[in-house]
Design a protein around this motif. Sequence first.
Motif, PDB file in Angstrom:
ATOM      1  N   ARG A 136      24.579   0.492 -19.301  1.00  0.00           N
ATOM      2  CA  ARG A 136      25.494  -0.558 -18.844  1.00  0.00           C
ATOM      3  C   ARG A 136      26.772   0.059 -18.281  1.00  0.00           C
ATOM      4  NH1 ARG A 136      23.769  -4.247 -23.404  1.00  0.00           N
ATOM      5  NH2 ARG A 136      25.143  -2.978 -24.680  1.00  0.00           N
ATOM      6  N   GLN A 137      27.251   1.112 -18.927  1.00  0.00           N
ATOM      7  CA  GLN A 137      28.457   1.778 -18.447  1.00  0.00           C
ATOM      8  C   GLN A 137      28.216   2.394 -17.070  1.00  0.00           C
ATOM      9  OE1 GLN A 137      29.276   4.472 -21.677  1.00  0.00           O
ATOM     10  NE2 GLN A 137      30.746   3.062 -22.615  1.00  0.00           N
ATOM     11  N   VAL A 138      27.064   3.032 -16.910  1.00  0.00           N
ATOM     12  CA  VAL A 138      26.720   3.628 -15.621  1.00  0.00           C
ATOM     13  C   VAL A 138      26.590   2.540 -14.566  1.00  0.00           C
ATOM     14  CG1 VAL A 138      24.909   4.854 -14.347  1.00  0.00           C
ATOM     15  CG2 VAL A 138      25.663   5.709 -16.571  1.00  0.00           C
ATOM     16  N   ALA A 139      25.929   1.446 -14.909  1.00  0.00           N
ATOM     17  CA  ALA A 139      25.759   0.338 -13.955  1.00  0.00           C
ATOM     18  C   ALA A 139      27.114  -0.249 -13.574  1.00  0.00           C
ATOM     19  CB  ALA A 139      24.850  -0.735 -14.549  1.00  0.00           C
ATOM     20  N   ALA A 140      28.011  -0.398 -14.558  1.00  0.00           N
ATOM     21  CA  ALA A 140      29.337  -0.945 -14.269  1.00  0.00           C
ATOM     22  C   ALA A 140      30.136   0.007 -13.391  1.00  0.00           C
ATOM     23  CB  ALA A 140      30.089  -1.217 -15.569  1.00  0.00           C
ATOM     24  N   MET A 141      30.030   1.313 -13.666  1.00  0.00           N
ATOM     25  CA  MET A 141      30.743   2.299 -12.855  1.00  0.00           C
ATOM     26  C   MET A 141      30.205   2.310 -11.432  1.00  0.00           C
ATOM     27  SD  MET A 141      31.063   6.446 -13.300  1.00  0.00           S
ATOM     28  CE  MET A 141      31.703   6.335 -14.946  1.00  0.00           C
ATOM     29  N   LYS A 142      28.890   2.252 -11.310  1.00  0.00           N
ATOM     30  CA  LYS A 142      28.269   2.245  -9.986  1.00  0.00           C
ATOM     31  C   LYS A 142      28.694   1.002  -9.208  1.00  0.00           C
ATOM     32  CE  LYS A 142      23.769   1.808  -9.554  1.00  0.00           C
ATOM     33  NZ  LYS A 142      22.319   2.072  -9.537  1.00  0.00           N
ATOM     34  N   GLN A 143      28.711  -0.145  -9.872  1.00  0.00           N
ATOM     35  CA  GLN A 143      29.132  -1.380  -9.210  1.00  0.00           C
ATOM     36  C   GLN A 143      30.586  -1.280  -8.762  1.00  0.00           C
ATOM     37  OE1 GLN A 143      27.159  -4.014  -8.274  1.00  0.00           O
ATOM     38  NE2 GLN A 143      28.998  -4.434  -7.077  1.00  0.00           N
ATOM     39  N   SER A 144      31.409  -0.672  -9.588  1.00  0.00           N
ATOM     40  CA  SER A 144      32.818  -0.490  -9.238  1.00  0.00           C
ATOM     41  C   SER A 144      32.947   0.382  -7.981  1.00  0.00           C
ATOM     42  CB  SER A 144      33.564   0.150 -10.401  1.00  0.00           C
ATOM     43  OG  SER A 144      34.883   0.460 -10.039  1.00  0.00           O
ATOM     44  N   LEU A 145      32.142   1.427  -7.898  1.00  0.00           N
ATOM     45  CA  LEU A 145      32.178   2.309  -6.720  1.00  0.00           C
ATOM     46  C   LEU A 145      31.703   1.571  -5.469  1.00  0.00           C
ATOM     47  CD1 LEU A 145      30.897   5.612  -8.353  1.00  0.00           C
ATOM     48  CD2 LEU A 145      33.244   5.072  -7.661  1.00  0.00           C
ATOM     49  N   PHE A 146      30.705   0.684  -5.617  1.00  0.00           N
ATOM     50  CA  PHE A 146      30.274  -0.149  -4.491  1.00  0.00           C
ATOM     51  C   PHE A 146      31.389  -1.098  -4.086  1.00  0.00           C
ATOM     52  CE2 PHE A 146      25.829   0.994  -5.479  1.00  0.00           C
ATOM     53  CZ  PHE A 146      25.341   1.173  -4.199  1.00  0.00           C
ATOM     54  N   ASP A 147      32.024  -1.733  -5.081  1.00  0.00           N
ATOM     55  CA  ASP A 147      33.101  -2.685  -4.804  1.00  0.00           C
ATOM     56  C   ASP A 147      34.266  -2.020  -4.074  1.00  0.00           C
ATOM     57  OD1 ASP A 147      31.572  -4.594  -6.095  1.00  0.00           O
ATOM     58  OD2 ASP A 147      32.747  -4.533  -7.958  1.00  0.00           O
ATOM     59  N   GLN A 148      34.528  -0.747  -4.393  1.00  0.00           N
ATOM     60  CA  GLN A 148      35.613  -0.008  -3.754  1.00  0.00           C
ATOM     61  C   GLN A 148      35.219   0.537  -2.380  1.00  0.00           C
ATOM     62  OE1 GLN A 148      37.554   2.910  -6.390  1.00  0.00           O
ATOM     63  NE2 GLN A 148      36.457   1.896  -8.062  1.00  0.00           N
ATOM     64  N   GLY A 149      33.943   0.408  -2.047  1.00  0.00           N
ATOM     65  CA  GLY A 149      33.473   0.909  -0.761  1.00  0.00           C
ATOM     66  C   GLY A 149      33.180   2.398  -0.761  1.00  0.00           C
ATOM     67  N   LEU A 150      33.135   3.004  -1.951  1.00  0.00           N
ATOM     68  CA  LEU A 150      32.851   4.430  -2.037  1.00  0.00           C
ATOM     69  C   LEU A 150      31.357   4.724  -1.986  1.00  0.00           C
ATOM     70  CD1 LEU A 150      35.480   5.341  -4.763  1.00  0.00           C
ATOM     71  CD2 LEU A 150      35.649   5.712  -2.292  1.00  0.00           C
ATOM     72  N   LEU A 151      30.550   3.738  -2.323  1.00  0.00           N
ATOM     73  CA  LEU A 151      29.098   3.845  -2.205  1.00  0.00           C
ATOM     74  C   LEU A 151      28.616   2.755  -1.266  1.00  0.00           C
ATOM     75  CD1 LEU A 151      27.978   4.400  -5.927  1.00  0.00           C
ATOM     76  CD2 LEU A 151      28.330   6.126  -4.149  1.00  0.00           C
ATOM     77  N   ASP A 152      27.475   3.032  -0.600  1.00  0.00           N
ATOM     78  CA  ASP A 152      26.898   2.029   0.287  1.00  0.00           C
ATOM     79  C   ASP A 152      25.382   2.076   0.179  1.00  0.00           C
ATOM     80  OD1 ASP A 152      26.146   4.284   1.727  1.00  0.00           O
ATOM     81  OD2 ASP A 152      27.551   3.936   3.364  1.00  0.00           O
ATOM     82  N   GLU A 153      24.712   1.445   1.135  1.00  0.00           N
ATOM     83  CA  GLU A 153      23.251   1.359   1.070  1.00  0.00           C
ATOM     84  C   GLU A 153      22.569   2.718   1.142  1.00  0.00           C
ATOM     85  OE1 GLU A 153      25.021   0.770   4.930  1.00  0.00           O
ATOM     86  OE2 GLU A 153      25.039  -0.616   3.289  1.00  0.00           O
ATOM     87  N   GLN A 154      23.226   3.708   1.680  1.00  0.00           N
ATOM     88  CA  GLN A 154      22.634   5.053   1.704  1.00  0.00           C
ATOM     89  C   GLN A 154      22.471   5.605   0.293  1.00  0.00           C
ATOM     90  OE1 GLN A 154      25.106   7.266   4.429  1.00  0.00           O
ATOM     91  NE2 GLN A 154      23.725   6.846   6.111  1.00  0.00           N
ATOM     92  N   PHE A 155      23.391   5.249  -0.593  1.00  0.00           N
ATOM     93  CA  PHE A 155      23.269   5.668  -1.984  1.00  0.00           C
ATOM     94  C   PHE A 155      22.027   5.052  -2.610  1.00  0.00           C
ATOM     95  CE2 PHE A 155      24.071   5.344  -6.534  1.00  0.00           C
ATOM     96  CZ  PHE A 155      24.395   6.659  -6.825  1.00  0.00           C
ATOM     97  N   ILE A 156      21.787   3.791  -2.313  1.00  0.00           N
ATOM     98  CA  ILE A 156      20.591   3.113  -2.834  1.00  0.00           C
ATOM     99  C   ILE A 156      19.345   3.811  -2.315  1.00  0.00           C
ATOM    100  CG2 ILE A 156      19.274   0.954  -2.804  1.00  0.00           C
ATOM    101  CD1 ILE A 156      22.016  -0.498  -2.671  1.00  0.00           C
ATOM    102  N   GLN A 157      19.354   4.194  -1.047  1.00  0.00           N
ATOM    103  CA  GLN A 157      18.215   4.901  -0.477  1.00  0.00           C
ATOM    104  C   GLN A 157      17.995   6.238  -1.184  1.00  0.00           C
ATOM    105  OE1 GLN A 157      19.225   5.088   3.661  1.00  0.00           O
ATOM    106  NE2 GLN A 157      18.662   2.962   4.044  1.00  0.00           N
ATOM    107  N   LEU A 158      19.080   6.942  -1.511  1.00  0.00           N
ATOM    108  CA  LEU A 158      18.947   8.192  -2.262  1.00  0.00           C
ATOM    109  C   LEU A 158      18.347   7.934  -3.640  1.00  0.00           C
ATOM    110  CD1 LEU A 158      22.233  10.176  -1.541  1.00  0.00           C
ATOM    111  CD2 LEU A 158      19.917  10.793  -0.878  1.00  0.00           C
ATOM    112  N   GLU A 159      18.822   6.891  -4.300  1.00  0.00           N
ATOM    113  CA  GLU A 159      18.280   6.557  -5.622  1.00  0.00           C
ATOM    114  C   GLU A 159      16.782   6.279  -5.551  1.00  0.00           C
ATOM    115  OE1 GLU A 159      21.507   4.609  -8.517  1.00  0.00           O
ATOM    116  OE2 GLU A 159      20.883   3.300  -6.881  1.00  0.00           O
TER     117      GLU A 159
END
Length: 88
Positions: free
Chosen positions: A8-31
């Motif tokens: 949950r902590q990782v998911a919340a951190m990841k969501q925060s990074l998406f919300d800040q625009g630091l991650l995008d759909e390319q990150f999802i593709q890497l995952e």
Amino acid sequence: MERSQPRRQVAAMKQSLFDQGLLDEQFIQLEELSDDANPNFVEEIVTLYYRDSSRLISSIEQALIGAKKVKAECTLFREYCRTGNAEG
């Protein structure tokens, strides 16, 4: 229950990074490229990216320092030419 808290902590951190625009759909593709054979794929790619970025930034900084030195010498040379200073 213990394992779900870190997730949950990782998911919340990841969501925060998406919300800040630091991650995008390319990150999802890497995952999506991660699998059981290579579960740390994203971590390895991100680590390589930052390691290479750091090296490239250092190279750019060195090039800029060199460019500033060349510019200074050219400016000095131009001034010597303008004043007819053959020795310079």
